[in-house]
Each structure stands twice: as structure tokens, then as C-alpha cells.
Design an enzyme around this catalytic site. Sequence first.
Site, mmCIF file in Angstrom:
data_model
loop_
_atom_site.group_PDB
_atom_site.id
_atom_site.type_symbol
_atom_site.label_atom_id
_atom_site.label_comp_id
_atom_site.label_asym_id
_atom_site.label_seq_id
_atom_site.Cartn_x
_atom_site.Cartn_y
_atom_site.Cartn_z
ATOM 1 N N PRO A 121 42.400 73.451 15.990
ATOM 2 C CA PRO A 121 42.124 74.580 15.099
ATOM 3 C C PRO A 121 40.704 75.134 15.155
ATOM 4 O O PRO A 121 40.437 76.183 14.584
ATOM 5 C CB PRO A 121 42.405 73.994 13.715
ATOM 6 C CG PRO A 121 42.077 72.543 13.870
ATOM 7 C CD PRO A 121 42.519 72.174 15.251
ATOM 8 N N GLY B 285 43.965 77.897 21.513
ATOM 9 C CA GLY B 285 43.628 77.438 20.181
ATOM 10 C C GLY B 285 44.845 76.841 19.509
ATOM 11 O O GLY B 285 45.975 77.258 19.737
ATOM 12 N N LYS C 288 43.027 87.072 23.258
ATOM 13 C CA LYS C 288 43.504 88.342 22.720
ATOM 14 C C LYS C 288 43.364 88.272 21.204
ATOM 15 O O LYS C 288 44.070 87.500 20.542
ATOM 16 C CB LYS C 288 44.975 88.594 23.102
ATOM 17 C CG LYS C 288 45.205 88.647 24.596
ATOM 18 C CD LYS C 288 46.638 88.977 24.938
ATOM 19 C CE LYS C 288 47.571 87.863 24.543
ATOM 20 N NZ LYS C 288 47.311 86.616 25.269
ATOM 21 N N ASP D 65 41.247 80.792 25.298
ATOM 22 C CA ASP D 65 41.443 81.801 24.263
ATOM 23 C C ASP D 65 40.131 82.151 23.583
ATOM 24 O O ASP D 65 39.137 81.420 23.677
ATOM 25 C CB ASP D 65 42.427 81.285 23.206
ATOM 26 C CG ASP D 65 43.871 81.385 23.664
ATOM 27 O OD1 ASP D 65 44.095 82.029 24.701
ATOM 28 O OD2 ASP D 65 44.746 80.828 22.985
#
Length: 426
Positions: A191, A265, A234, A214
Amino acid sequence: MNNFKHQQQEFLPISVNVTGKKLLIVGAGKAALSKVRSLRRFNVSITVIGIKIDPAFLEIDNIHIIHKSYDPSDLDDFFMVYACTDNRHTNEIIREHCHARNILVNLADNPRLSDFISPAVYQEEDLTIAVGSNGKNVKQSIMIRENIKKNSGPDLTGYLSLEKTSLNGEKNRDRSQKPFVPKVILAGFGPGDPELMTLKTHRYLLAADIIFHDALVDSRFLEHYPARKIAVGKRCGQHHIQQVEINQLLVSAALSGKKVVRLKGGDPLIFGRAGEELQFLAENNIDVKIVPGITSAFAAAAQYGIPLTHREIGSSVAFCVGHNIAERELPQASTLVFYMGARQQCEISNILIKKGWNKNTPVALISNVSNPQSKVVISQLDQLCQHPLLQETPLLIIVGQVVKKMPEFEEIAPRTEKKKKHIFAV
């Protein structure tokens, strides 16, 4: 006459069973910190004694820190001792005290006087490789170990089987003659807190040639790994690369012979588009291995003490995407967790109430899960349209009566904001 004292020191490379043993570190500066970090992966009890405590020690779990000056009685009941003070004379005195008690001791600043030294170690499952230099060239030992990590990686056991003999007495062909199989690792970073990343992901990152990561992955933390890093994240409103392009990049890198890690992630299989990448890679004959990660729902629940299920009021939990929910069928669950719903809070409120949810249902909005800057706002369902609540992203929204079970619910509800550092035990 015994001339051992004047001979060159030699250290016998052996493996010592330290399971459950008590280890003492005397000193609490940089040298002690380095020792503790290398010892934490073993199942041992670590105690640190010192007057000046390096602040970094406070971020390490499961060690005992005693703020005091050294006393010979501190050695009682310890299996091994590391003398890591910044005073060479003090370290030598500790050595004398240890020898009087038949305790093995390591002097951080003087391997020549140490009973043992710690080699640079690389461990893969039950296989351990130790690189030592008789305490004379620690940097070179570490460099060799890092090269082993980089060039061998998670399939180390396979790489070391070059000289295995088959049942008919013939030697197997070395790995250079084996057919090349392109491969991609789809791994979860967790996280946000790097300490919540799994050891398996860490090992694959160490061995990687290229890491496609990411936007939510801490790029500063990734500098610890020697691989080339390529950001392909993104974020809402900031899409700079399409999924089809990411798919092609993964295939091209794998076919070129590179060790490829696609780092996502959270968990790659929960709103991480791993399914799309997995399918595309399989269609292009790329072998794929998936390494799970801690998803933000679990991390948020642990950070703020929210039981996602509860025997009395919550028998089920469902993960939902937070956008375009009017076009989706909402699951029947006691607790709903919405990902990527920062801009759709009002829509989530209206649709849930329309579908029969009580307008007074408690809601927890949590931003930057597991990070020190994380915030939580407690409200109720009908308030999501009435007030500008927490807007920071990434945002997680937990809806359900279980929110009332968080330890501080009565203190901070409704509509209050509280900053809180993560409280994980890892």
C-alpha cells in the site's frame, strides 16, 4: 611455545544455530544499527544498550533498547555479543568481560580481536551463500555478494545445479545450453510503506534488470535496486501511457532476455490490471509468475483499527471500484470498500442510499494508506454530498457498521480529521 597470537587471523566459515538465542549489541550508533539490520531476519532476541541512541533505531520493530551505560552485568544470559561503541578501548574491555564469561564477542572496529565475524550473506530459501575476507576487506565481500544477487536472482538454486550428475553418471548440461524461456514477474509493492512489501518481491527486485513500476510506488525507495526503472503508472487525470503500450513494453523486454519485474501498488490482482497483462503475456508465450502484495484495504483496516468483518455486525466484505458505479452491480456485503472513489463520493452516497443503505451508515475516508501523512475522516453516508470531506488521493472509502468498532470512533466522529502514523507490526 604457542605462537598463535602472532599468526595471521583465520576465521572458519561455519553456520551457527541462533534460533531463539539472545544477542546483545553494546552501542547504539551507526555501527550498531548496521548489525541490527543484518540480524533482524533471524529468529533471535536482540537487545541494544547505549547512551546515544541513533533515531533510526526507533523505526525498528521487535528489538529491546535500553538507554544506559554499559556494565559487565549486562552480559548475563546472552549467547553472543557485538561490541559496537565508538570507543575502541571500551570495546576491548567488553571483549575481556565476555571472555571471562565464555561468551563469543565481535568487535565492530577490530576484526583481528573478534571471536567471530559476520560475512556478507545472500540467502534464498534454504540455500545460503556467505562471502568473507577474514575481516580484511568488508567492502569487497559486500560487492561480491551483490553481484551474486544480481546475476543469480530468485532462481539461484537452479543456477547452482550446473555440475549435478544424473543417475546414469553423465553430467547435466549447463544453463547456457537450456532453451531460453522469457519471463515476467508481476509483483505487488503493497500500500505504500516499503516495510509492507514482501520478502519475495524484494528478492525479485534485487535480481531484476528492468522494473516497470506504477505511480503509487515510492520511486526513491526503488533507488536501492540496481535495475533500470521505468515509470508506467496511470493516475486519474494524468494518464501518460496506455495499457496496450505497457503490455508491449513487457513483452519486448522479456523477449530481449532481460529479467523483468512489473511492480504494482497494493496487490496486482486487485484493481491492478494484472489480468489484462497476464493474458497478453500468455498470448505472446511469456512465462508469468505472480507475487501477491498487501492491498490498501487490509493496510487501512490495520492502520486505524477497523475490523472489515465482525462477528456481531459484519459477516462479509466486498472490494468495489469507486467510479462509474451506476453502471455496475453492487455486491451484497456488510462492508463495502471503494477504491479510486475520491471524486465520486457523492455518487457513491446517492446510489447506496437509493439501494437501501441507511443514510446514517458510518463511513471512513482514508488517504495515503500506510504512510506517515495518512489521514482519516469519519462521517456517515448522507454527509458525503453535504460537505467537502477528505479529497486527497489516493483515497479509500470504507462503508459499514464495522467503522464504529475502530478504537477512536467516539473521539473523532463525525466529520473530524485525524493524522496518524501507521502502527503495523512487521
